[in-house]
Design an enzyme around this catalytic site. Sequence first.
Site, PDB file in Angstrom:
ATOM      1  N   HIS A 156       0.834  -1.218   0.000  1.00 47.89           N
ATOM      2  CA  HIS A 156       0.000   0.000   0.000  1.00 47.89           C
ATOM      3  C   HIS A 156       0.867   1.266   0.000  1.00 47.89           C
ATOM      4  O   HIS A 156       0.454   2.301   0.520  1.00 47.89           O
ATOM      5  CB  HIS A 156      -0.939   0.036   1.214  1.00 47.89           C
ATOM      6  CG  HIS A 156      -1.667  -1.246   1.449  1.00 47.89           C
ATOM      7  ND1 HIS A 156      -2.856  -1.555   0.834  1.00 47.89           N
ATOM      8  CD2 HIS A 156      -1.340  -2.327   2.211  1.00 47.89           C
ATOM      9  CE1 HIS A 156      -3.256  -2.763   1.227  1.00 47.89           C
ATOM     10  NE2 HIS A 156      -2.340  -3.257   2.052  1.00 47.89           N
ATOM     11  N   SER A 277      14.363  22.002 -15.931  1.00 49.94           N
ATOM     12  CA  SER A 277      13.158  22.783 -16.174  1.00 49.94           C
ATOM     13  C   SER A 277      13.563  24.112 -16.791  1.00 49.94           C
ATOM     14  O   SER A 277      14.625  24.654 -16.469  1.00 49.94           O
ATOM     15  CB  SER A 277      12.426  23.016 -14.855  1.00 49.94           C
ATOM     16  OG  SER A 277      11.617  24.176 -14.945  1.00 49.94           O
ATOM     17  N   LYS A 283      15.482  22.112 -10.639  1.00 51.03           N
ATOM     18  CA  LYS A 283      14.862  20.843 -11.034  1.00 51.03           C
ATOM     19  C   LYS A 283      15.782  19.907 -11.803  1.00 51.03           C
ATOM     20  O   LYS A 283      16.576  20.331 -12.638  1.00 51.03           O
ATOM     21  CB  LYS A 283      13.651  21.127 -11.923  1.00 51.03           C
ATOM     22  CG  LYS A 283      12.526  21.755 -11.174  1.00 51.03           C
ATOM     23  CD  LYS A 283      11.692  20.732 -10.487  1.00 51.03           C
ATOM     24  CE  LYS A 283      10.288  20.813 -11.035  1.00 51.03           C
ATOM     25  NZ  LYS A 283       9.455  19.758 -10.533  1.00 51.03           N
ATOM     26  N   GLU A 290       9.447   8.766 -16.864  1.00 49.24           N
ATOM     27  CA  GLU A 290       8.066   9.198 -17.111  1.00 49.24           C
ATOM     28  C   GLU A 290       7.632   8.868 -18.530  1.00 49.24           C
ATOM     29  O   GLU A 290       6.496   8.453 -18.773  1.00 49.24           O
ATOM     30  CB  GLU A 290       7.936  10.708 -16.857  1.00 49.24           C
ATOM     31  CG  GLU A 290       8.015  11.059 -15.384  1.00 49.24           C
ATOM     32  CD  GLU A 290       8.146  12.556 -15.126  1.00 49.24           C
ATOM     33  OE1 GLU A 290       7.945  13.356 -16.060  1.00 49.24           O
ATOM     34  OE2 GLU A 290       8.466  12.928 -13.984  1.00 49.24           O
TER      35      GLU A 290
END
Length: 470
Positions: A156, A277, A283, A290
């Site tokens: 979980h 970024s 970043k 992704e």
Amino acid sequence: MAQLWGGRFTKETDRLVYQFNASIAFDRKFYRQDIEGSKAHAKMLGRQGIISEEEAARMIEALDGILSDVDSGALSVTEEYEDIHSFVETTLIKRIGDTGKKLHTGRSRNDQVALDMRLYTRQQVQDTDALLKKLLETILDIMEGNTQTVMPGFTHLQKAQPITLAHHLGAYFEMFKRDRQRMADIYGRMNYCPLGSGALAGTTFPLDREYTAELLGFYGPTLNSMDGVSDRDYLIEFLSALSTVMMHLSRFSEEIIIWNSNEYQFVEIDDAYSTGSSIMPQKKNPDIAELVRGKTGRVYGALMSLLTTMKGIPLAYNKDMQEDKELAFDAMDTAKGCLALFEGMLSTMKFNKGVMERSASHGFTNATDAADYLVGRGVPFRDAHGIIGQIVLFCIEKGIAIDDMPLSELKRFSEAFEEDIYKAVSMETCVNKRLTTGAPGKAAMERAIAAGRNYLKGAPGIGAVHAPRN
Ligand code: ARG
């Protein structure tokens, strides 16, 4: 507009119809397979005396010339042809004249395209298998160095019990191993040659289908000509297996994205596999992971598309089947690209072992072991579970771990606690006591790694083992 079938027609095809119907824009991808198939067909026609041996030899030589010219770029496959079959045959006729016109004897584009797609897919199955093998090697290398790197195991997405990095990655080893097994299964089932099925009903020419099958590295010919031209099961199976590969890559990517986050910091993706970024200078984004996760959707899409295309098609060939190509090619390229990039990202990734270990020791991942300890001291498990539950609650309030409690404090919850509790709930003990097959304990893990090495050494490459004849 170069078409092979003008004889029966009195009018030119409408330009839009021609474009809608043409497949050259995408089936040019298998020019090599079309030429190899044509060479095998020509050779068989000569051997069977359907054409002369000299004619066959001329065709084969010219086909080889076409192949090397396309390879080198001297000849380009342009959109003036309807499809790749027309391109090859028309070019052959241009080069050797009337002899070239005999190539299509006893053959239809239906069995020709069935062959080309099968040859192309067979190569893709092998290429995918090789990439999977490379990924497995990388995973196993990381496992070998991390049998003692303790980290939290999750259920979980909540810390559950301590495991090791080797154990966590070992789960992916099993997944990608099964993916390889699926590749081998598909190969074994698909490796039969449809050439010689004709348009649907075979042919009156005395073709030797066993011979062409052998020339092209198949186990044998397909056994029903209607099925031969209209079977795309192997492609559906492959797209399904690729979807499973992508699902595995996507799960792994998701974990890497989480692990790479500022909150976790379990791993650091190498600069070469991260992006920045345009506005936020701090970043470093896990774009590759992704994208792998994101691209999973289009591979699933190709599978759904082909299943849907095939479901309503009466026997035998129908033009709908031309739709088996574009999305399938895209899925094959996508999955291969993702496998290669993912392997690169994984092999260059830094694992922050200290952070992982600290995370495992905070979060009560040893609570089950503490309960097991009490059971070893004669406390019934259900009572032990309740006692440790109360201790956890107490620790949460105080902001401490079970191991931080002095013995006197522990004894207030149960008299059964003794000094050896601390060793019993240490991360090392929690992990290394788990020695059942498949568990994270060092000895069990070393057995799993040895089995993995053995598998990688021993497993034959796809196509190495010959199946019994069809
Ligand atoms: N481009 C076609 C395909 O991909 C080739 C087969 C054409 N056969 C035919 N009867 N029109 O399926």
